[in-house]
Structure formats: C-alpha cells, structure tokens
Design a protein around this motif. Sequence first.
Motif, short mmCIF file in Angstrom:
data_model
loop_
_atom_site.label_atom_id
_atom_site.label_comp_id
_atom_site.label_asym_id
_atom_site.label_seq_id
_atom_site.Cartn_x
_atom_site.Cartn_y
_atom_site.Cartn_z
N UNK A 2 -38.73 -30.96 -67.97
CA UNK A 2 -39.09 -30.13 -69.13
C UNK A 2 -37.92 -29.96 -70.10
N UNK A 3 -38.21 -29.50 -71.28
CA UNK A 3 -37.19 -29.35 -72.32
C UNK A 3 -36.19 -28.24 -72.01
N UNK A 4 -36.65 -27.20 -71.36
CA UNK A 4 -35.77 -26.06 -71.10
C UNK A 4 -36.25 -25.32 -69.85
N UNK A 5 -35.44 -24.33 -69.43
CA UNK A 5 -35.85 -23.48 -68.32
C UNK A 5 -35.15 -23.83 -67.02
N UNK A 6 -35.43 -23.00 -66.01
CA UNK A 6 -34.82 -23.17 -64.69
C UNK A 6 -35.26 -24.48 -64.03
N UNK A 7 -36.50 -24.88 -64.27
CA UNK A 7 -37.00 -26.11 -63.67
C UNK A 7 -36.20 -27.31 -64.15
N UNK A 8 -35.81 -27.33 -65.40
CA UNK A 8 -35.01 -28.42 -65.94
C UNK A 8 -33.67 -28.50 -65.24
N UNK A 9 -33.01 -27.35 -65.04
CA UNK A 9 -31.71 -27.32 -64.37
C UNK A 9 -31.83 -27.81 -62.93
N UNK A 10 -32.85 -27.33 -62.24
CA UNK A 10 -33.04 -27.71 -60.83
C UNK A 10 -33.31 -29.21 -60.70
N UNK A 11 -34.17 -29.74 -61.57
CA UNK A 11 -34.49 -31.16 -61.51
C UNK A 11 -33.26 -32.02 -61.81
N UNK A 12 -32.45 -31.59 -62.75
CA UNK A 12 -31.24 -32.34 -63.08
C UNK A 12 -30.27 -32.36 -61.90
N UNK A 13 -30.12 -31.21 -61.22
CA UNK A 13 -29.22 -31.14 -60.07
C UNK A 13 -29.74 -32.04 -58.94
N UNK A 14 -31.05 -31.97 -58.70
CA UNK A 14 -31.66 -32.80 -57.65
C UNK A 14 -31.50 -34.28 -57.98
N UNK A 15 -31.73 -34.65 -59.23
CA UNK A 15 -31.60 -36.05 -59.64
C UNK A 15 -30.17 -36.55 -59.50
N UNK A 16 -29.20 -35.68 -59.79
CA UNK A 16 -27.79 -36.07 -59.62
C UNK A 16 -27.47 -36.32 -58.15
N UNK A 17 -27.94 -35.42 -57.28
CA UNK A 17 -27.71 -35.58 -55.84
C UNK A 17 -28.35 -36.86 -55.32
N UNK A 18 -29.60 -37.11 -55.74
CA UNK A 18 -30.30 -38.31 -55.30
C UNK A 18 -29.63 -39.57 -55.84
N UNK A 19 -29.14 -39.52 -57.06
CA UNK A 19 -28.45 -40.68 -57.64
C UNK A 19 -27.17 -40.99 -56.86
N UNK A 20 -26.42 -39.94 -56.47
CA UNK A 20 -25.21 -40.15 -55.67
C UNK A 20 -25.56 -40.79 -54.32
N UNK A 21 -26.63 -40.28 -53.69
CA UNK A 21 -27.07 -40.83 -52.41
C UNK A 21 -27.43 -42.31 -52.54
N UNK A 22 -28.19 -42.65 -53.57
CA UNK A 22 -28.63 -44.03 -53.76
C UNK A 22 -27.45 -44.95 -54.05
N UNK A 23 -26.59 -44.54 -54.97
CA UNK A 23 -25.48 -45.39 -55.35
C UNK A 23 -24.48 -45.57 -54.20
N UNK A 24 -24.28 -44.52 -53.41
CA UNK A 24 -23.33 -44.62 -52.29
C UNK A 24 -23.83 -45.59 -51.23
N UNK A 25 -25.08 -45.43 -50.82
CA UNK A 25 -25.57 -46.26 -49.71
C UNK A 25 -25.94 -47.67 -50.16
N UNK A 26 -26.20 -47.87 -51.44
CA UNK A 26 -26.41 -49.23 -51.94
C UNK A 26 -25.09 -49.92 -52.25
N UNK A 27 -24.04 -49.14 -52.45
CA UNK A 27 -22.77 -49.70 -52.86
C UNK A 27 -21.75 -49.86 -51.75
N UNK A 28 -22.13 -49.52 -50.50
CA UNK A 28 -21.22 -49.68 -49.36
C UNK A 28 -21.91 -50.46 -48.25
N UNK A 29 -21.18 -51.27 -47.49
CA UNK A 29 -21.79 -52.07 -46.41
C UNK A 29 -22.30 -51.18 -45.27
N UNK A 30 -23.36 -51.63 -44.63
CA UNK A 30 -23.93 -50.86 -43.53
C UNK A 30 -22.95 -50.75 -42.37
N UNK A 31 -22.12 -51.78 -42.17
CA UNK A 31 -21.16 -51.73 -41.06
C UNK A 31 -20.15 -50.61 -41.27
#
Length: 257
Positions: free
Chosen positions: A51-80
């Motif tokens: 959404x354009x504004x409000x608490x929901x926007x802040x929460x979604x942005x924080x969640x998206x940042x956390x998920x982006x870090x998770x994705x980039x870390x595990x896709x960018x490092x070897x499983x070993x």
Amino acid sequence: MSIEWIVKILQNNLPMFLRGAGMTLFISIIGTLIGTLIGLLVGVIRTIPVPDRGLKKVCLKIVNIILSIYIEFFRGTPMIVQAMVIYYGSAQFLGIDINKIVAALFIVSINTGAYMSEIVRGGIISIDKGQFEAAQAIGMNHFQTMMNIVLPQVIRNILPATGNEFVINIKDTSVLNVISVSELYFQTKTVAGNNYRYFEAFFVTCILYFIMTYTVTRILRAFERKIDGPENYIMAGNQMQVERPEDILQKTKDVVA
C-alpha cells in the motif's frame, strides 16, 4: 579399470551402496518438498501489493527485506559452506548439538526454498494481470486470488523447474559428507578406502547417481504429460458428430439427385 574388481566391490558392498542411495533419495525428496513449500510461501508474500502508506506498508517492506536477504544469501553461497556453518557453527557458537540427518534436511530445505521462491515469484508475475484485476473486481483479496486462481496455474508452470531442482538435490547431497551424513558419496569413500580401489568404487557410484536422476526425470515427465491431459478436448454436453468426407459427398449426391 577392472571388471572383476567392480563385480567384487558390488558383491561385498552392495548393502552399503543401497543404504547410501536410500539416504540420498530420502534427503532429496523431503528437502525438495519442504523447500517447494517454503518457495511457495515466500513467493506469495513477496508478491503482496504494497500500500501507499500506513503500518502495513512498513511491515511488508521489512518482511521483503528479510526475505531478500535470505534468498540472496542462500543462492549466493555454496551448499557445502552452508552445511559447515550451520552444523558446526551451531555447536560451536550456540551450543546446540543438531542431529546430522536433521541438519541435512534443514540445509537442503532452506537452500531449495531460496531457489524455489524466485521460481514461484517468476511464475506469479507471468500470470496475466487481467486475472488479478478480475479477481479483485469480484471482491477477492490477495490470498483468495492466489489460492483459487493464480497458484493452480503457477504450480503447473513451475513443475519442470521443480523437477530440475529435485535432480540437482540428488547430486548436491554429496556435499553433506562434510558433516558425516551417510549418503551415497560418504558410503563410497568408505568402500573405496577399505578396498583401495577408488576408480572402481566411484564408477559404481556414478552409475547409481545416473540411474536415480534418469528415473526421476522420466517419472516427472510422465507426470507432466498426465497433468496436461489429452491434446484434443471435447466439451461435455456439446459433443459434435464429425462426419467422414465420403459421407458428406454421398449426401451431396443425394440432394442433387
């Protein structure tokens, strides 16, 4: 390469090879299933309209940042490396003694989830926007739209990529030998060390990996064809009688006569 040694190694160590192959398939299947569920969940969350504004926007942005870090870390490092950090790091820094099999399942699942989340997100984005607008027009929220309209199409579209990820996991479980998981590669090292015949032992393992991946690929492709259904469909209640060309010609002659 000695055929006699290959036969001898199989005769004396077949149960070890089978146990290793069974453990490889177990970790791959469970890890792929859990990883796919993680990918579906993450993919849906990352496509929620912000959404354009409000608490929901802040929460979604924080969640998206956390998920982006998770994705980039595990896709960018070897499983070993992930296996070493999670298994030995948790014991050294957190004092948690994780079971090796549990650690292996966790590593494969979260690694697969990172890749599958991007595959799912791409599948959701590929769906025509008109379907989202139509669902919104009849009063559906984002969750209802996903469950009833989008995800059934996405799951079918990402099935080949999911199968490919499964095949990759069968091969990549070999890196779990660094945390002493008794999968196929770990068992092969034991057999080769006991017999001092590394080439023959790993040749057998190569064949076993090929059999597993080839069989899984054939099964998945058959499943895809089953989901696709027949190429030609006849609508129920609207079946049309198709006449043969010779019948049409005969009727034409009768009318002219």
